[in-house]
Design a protein around this motif. Structure first.
Motif, PDB file in Angstrom:
ATOM      1  N   HIS A  42       0.802  -1.134   0.106  1.00 27.24           N
ATOM      2  CA  HIS A  42      -0.116  -0.026  -0.031  1.00 27.24           C
ATOM      3  C   HIS A  42       0.822   1.402  -0.057  1.00 27.24           C
ATOM      4  O   HIS A  42       0.202   2.465   0.007  1.00 27.24           O
ATOM      5  CB  HIS A  42      -0.924  -0.054   1.052  1.00 27.24           C
ATOM      6  CG  HIS A  42      -0.077  -0.154   2.479  1.00 27.24           C
ATOM      7  ND1 HIS A  42       0.356  -1.291   2.753  1.00 27.24           N
ATOM      8  CD2 HIS A  42      -0.188   0.731   3.525  1.00 27.24           C
ATOM      9  CE1 HIS A  42       0.828  -1.280   4.203  1.00 27.24           C
ATOM     10  NE2 HIS A  42       0.556  -0.022   4.568  1.00 27.24           N
ATOM     11  N   PHE A  43       2.282   1.137   0.008  1.00 32.55           N
ATOM     12  CA  PHE A  43       3.191   2.462   0.147  1.00 32.55           C
ATOM     13  C   PHE A  43       3.286   2.689  -1.531  1.00 32.55           C
ATOM     14  O   PHE A  43       4.447   2.684  -1.603  1.00 32.55           O
ATOM     15  CB  PHE A  43       4.369   2.335   1.006  1.00 32.55           C
ATOM     16  CG  PHE A  43       4.028   2.048   2.397  1.00 32.55           C
ATOM     17  CD1 PHE A  43       3.749   2.959   3.022  1.00 32.55           C
ATOM     18  CD2 PHE A  43       4.078   0.798   2.853  1.00 32.55           C
ATOM     19  CE1 PHE A  43       3.776   2.819   4.527  1.00 32.55           C
ATOM     20  CE2 PHE A  43       3.956   0.581   4.337  1.00 32.55           C
ATOM     21  CZ  PHE A  43       3.648   1.686   4.955  1.00 32.55           C
ATOM     22  N   THR A  44       2.458   3.006  -2.235  1.00 29.81           N
ATOM     23  CA  THR A  44       2.646   3.220  -3.752  1.00 29.81           C
ATOM     24  C   THR A  44       3.166   4.473  -4.005  1.00 29.81           C
ATOM     25  O   THR A  44       3.847   4.543  -5.106  1.00 29.81           O
ATOM     26  CB  THR A  44       1.192   2.999  -4.416  1.00 29.81           C
ATOM     27  OG1 THR A  44       0.122   4.196  -3.734  1.00 29.81           O
ATOM     28  CG2 THR A  44       0.607   2.041  -4.377  1.00 29.81           C
ATOM     29  N   SER A  45       3.219   5.511  -3.105  1.00 32.10           N
ATOM     30  CA  SER A  45       4.061   6.642  -3.306  1.00 32.10           C
ATOM     31  C   SER A  45       5.341   6.570  -2.796  1.00 32.10           C
ATOM     32  O   SER A  45       6.050   7.747  -3.039  1.00 32.10           O
ATOM     33  CB  SER A  45       3.223   7.936  -2.694  1.00 32.10           C
ATOM     34  OG  SER A  45       2.057   8.025  -3.202  1.00 32.10           O
ATOM     35  N   LEU A  46       5.912   5.707  -2.424  1.00 37.39           N
ATOM     36  CA  LEU A  46       7.388   5.459  -1.861  1.00 37.39           C
ATOM     37  C   LEU A  46       8.235   5.632  -2.964  1.00 37.39           C
ATOM     38  O   LEU A  46       8.179   5.342  -3.932  1.00 37.39           O
ATOM     39  CB  LEU A  46       7.533   4.015  -1.056  1.00 37.39           C
ATOM     40  CG  LEU A  46       8.552   4.126  -0.066  1.00 37.39           C
ATOM     41  CD1 LEU A  46       8.251   5.148   1.268  1.00 37.39           C
ATOM     42  CD2 LEU A  46       8.521   2.637   0.517  1.00 37.39           C
ATOM     43  N   THR A  47       9.118   6.501  -2.416  1.00 34.89           N
ATOM     44  CA  THR A  47      10.384   7.005  -3.703  1.00 34.89           C
ATOM     45  C   THR A  47      11.894   6.219  -2.947  1.00 34.89           C
ATOM     46  O   THR A  47      12.676   6.094  -3.791  1.00 34.89           O
ATOM     47  CB  THR A  47      10.514   8.196  -3.955  1.00 34.89           C
ATOM     48  OG1 THR A  47      10.845   8.982  -2.774  1.00 34.89           O
ATOM     49  CG2 THR A  47       9.461   8.637  -4.631  1.00 34.89           C
ATOM     50  N   LYS A  48      11.745   5.853  -1.830  1.00 37.58           N
ATOM     51  CA  LYS A  48      12.956   5.499  -1.201  1.00 37.58           C
ATOM     52  C   LYS A  48      12.879   4.369  -0.147  1.00 37.58           C
ATOM     53  O   LYS A  48      11.978   4.615   0.984  1.00 37.58           O
ATOM     54  CB  LYS A  48      14.018   6.558  -0.524  1.00 37.58           C
ATOM     55  CG  LYS A  48      15.186   6.138   0.077  1.00 37.58           C
ATOM     56  CD  LYS A  48      16.031   7.389   0.496  1.00 37.58           C
ATOM     57  CE  LYS A  48      17.273   7.012   1.347  1.00 37.58           C
ATOM     58  NZ  LYS A  48      18.180   8.020   1.766  1.00 37.58           N
ATOM     59  N   LEU A  49      13.658   3.189  -0.427  1.00 37.15           N
ATOM     60  CA  LEU A  49      13.227   2.149   0.411  1.00 37.15           C
ATOM     61  C   LEU A  49      14.536   1.333   0.834  1.00 37.15           C
ATOM     62  O   LEU A  49      15.205   1.204   0.180  1.00 37.15           O
ATOM     63  CB  LEU A  49      12.375   1.106  -0.174  1.00 37.15           C
ATOM     64  CG  LEU A  49      11.985  -0.165   0.679  1.00 37.15           C
ATOM     65  CD1 LEU A  49      11.134   0.121   1.956  1.00 37.15           C
ATOM     66  CD2 LEU A  49      11.089  -1.263  -0.256  1.00 37.15           C
ATOM     67  N   GLN A  50      14.853   1.546   2.168  1.00 39.78           N
ATOM     68  CA  GLN A  50      15.877   0.805   2.925  1.00 39.78           C
ATOM     69  C   GLN A  50      15.474  -0.648   3.522  1.00 39.78           C
ATOM     70  O   GLN A  50      14.935  -0.672   4.533  1.00 39.78           O
ATOM     71  CB  GLN A  50      16.504   1.665   3.700  1.00 39.78           C
ATOM     72  CG  GLN A  50      17.489   2.778   3.199  1.00 39.78           C
ATOM     73  CD  GLN A  50      18.296   3.536   4.275  1.00 39.78           C
ATOM     74  OE1 GLN A  50      17.941   4.737   4.624  1.00 39.78           O
ATOM     75  NE2 GLN A  50      19.248   2.864   4.772  1.00 39.78           N
ATOM     76  N   LEU A  51      15.996  -1.728   2.701  1.00 40.30           N
ATOM     77  CA  LEU A  51      15.995  -3.053   3.655  1.00 40.30           C
ATOM     78  C   LEU A  51      17.148  -3.714   3.915  1.00 40.30           C
ATOM     79  O   LEU A  51      17.314  -4.897   3.805  1.00 40.30           O
ATOM     80  CB  LEU A  51      15.172  -3.923   2.670  1.00 40.30           C
ATOM     81  CG  LEU A  51      13.842  -3.372   2.403  1.00 40.30           C
ATOM     82  CD1 LEU A  51      13.033  -3.890   1.290  1.00 40.30           C
ATOM     83  CD2 LEU A  51      12.667  -3.621   3.660  1.00 40.30           C
ATOM     84  N   ASN A  52      18.310  -2.906   3.977  1.00 44.49           N
ATOM     85  CA  ASN A  52      19.604  -3.322   4.210  1.00 44.49           C
ATOM     86  C   ASN A  52      19.768  -4.135   5.665  1.00 44.49           C
ATOM     87  O   ASN A  52      19.014  -3.527   6.393  1.00 44.49           O
ATOM     88  CB  ASN A  52      20.821  -2.337   3.944  1.00 44.49           C
ATOM     89  CG  ASN A  52      20.321  -1.014   4.889  1.00 44.49           C
ATOM     90  OD1 ASN A  52      19.354  -0.516   4.766  1.00 44.49           O
ATOM     91  ND2 ASN A  52      21.457  -0.636   5.635  1.00 44.49           N
ATOM     92  N   ASN A  53      20.704  -4.682   5.848  1.00 46.07           N
ATOM     93  CA  ASN A  53      21.205  -5.317   7.125  1.00 46.07           C
ATOM     94  C   ASN A  53      20.218  -6.288   7.461  1.00 46.07           C
ATOM     95  O   ASN A  53      19.686  -5.992   8.827  1.00 46.07           O
ATOM     96  CB  ASN A  53      21.573  -4.323   8.115  1.00 46.07           C
ATOM     97  CG  ASN A  53      22.935  -3.730   7.530  1.00 46.07           C
ATOM     98  OD1 ASN A  53      23.847  -4.363   7.701  1.00 46.07           O
ATOM     99  ND2 ASN A  53      22.882  -2.495   6.999  1.00 46.07           N
TER     100      ASN A  53
END
Length: 231
Positions: A15-26
């Protein structure tokens, strides 16, 4: 958005369709999945995980910066949709085939590339090979590619590059021919007269026609039917 809690799987982001930056590191993520709705992403960090295969990125066509640093990836693949990619960090993985770098030629906007820490990085011709095959890359492994390096690379791989360019031109011509053919076919479909360029129309005139056998007795019909072996 930054998510770093030793997660194993990617969930609940649809549902975060407007997201432009995503950190899933570590984290301990093993598979790239459930990101298809995040079509506005420009920056994605999946570094320091346990990912083995590049996948699940086909809808992220706006992505410009992708980090897959320090995973378990052995093949650079399945990035075709990311034509806006400007930065790719895929160092500290398991990429062992130097020829795999050629796959990145299609990304004309790619300017920064990190491959350090892969098995290919230790090959003697690594830097010149990458420089030659990816002339649009400006920074390789955090360092600017200077003109002497480029000139040396071109001299060393001149004939190989000429062959690659010729093959790419042939592939481009084949793709363009296929595109034109598809457009023409769609035009015929829209007009309900598809397949006019092939033998289908002639076939349809003779298939299950009770008078077809009689027509074969007429003068000249034998030669005509031999020209159209569909009968």
């Amino acid at each position: 958005m930054c998510i770093s809690t030793d997660i194993l799987k990617i969930y609940h982001l649809w549902h975060f369709t407007s997201l432009t930056k995503l950190q899933l590191n570590n984290n301990v993520i093993e598979k790239i999945e459930r990101l298809e709705n995040l079509t506005n992403l420009l920056w994605l960090d999946l570094s320091f995980n346990n990912i083995k295969v590049i996948e699940g990125l086909d809808t992220l066509v706006k992505l410009q910066d992708l980090s897959l640093f320090n995973n378990r990836i052995s093949v650079i693949e399945k990035l075709d949709a990311l034509q806006n990619l400007n930065i790719l960090s895929i160092g500290n993985n398991a990429i062992a085939q130097l020829d795999n770098v050629i796959y990145l030629r299609k990304f004309k906007n790619l300017r920064t590339l990190n491959l350090a820490g892969n098995p290919i990085y230790d090959e003697e011709c690594y830097k010149t090979f990458v420089t030659t095959n990816l002339p649009h890359v400006v920074y390789l492994d955090y360092r600017l590619l200077d003109e002497p390096t480029r000139e040396m690379a071109i001299t060393k791989y001149q004939y190989a590059i000429e062959e690659i360019l010729q093959n790419e031109q042939q592939e481009q011509q084949a793709m363009e021919a296929q595109r034109i053919n598809n457009l023409e076919l769609q035009l015929h479909k829209d007009a309900f007269v598809e397949f006019l360029n092939g033998p289908q129309l002639f076939n349809s005139m003779f298939t299950d026609d009770p008078d077809a056998d009689i027509l074969t007795l007429l003068p000249g019909m034998t030669a005509l039917l031999e020209s159209y072996p569909c009968y």
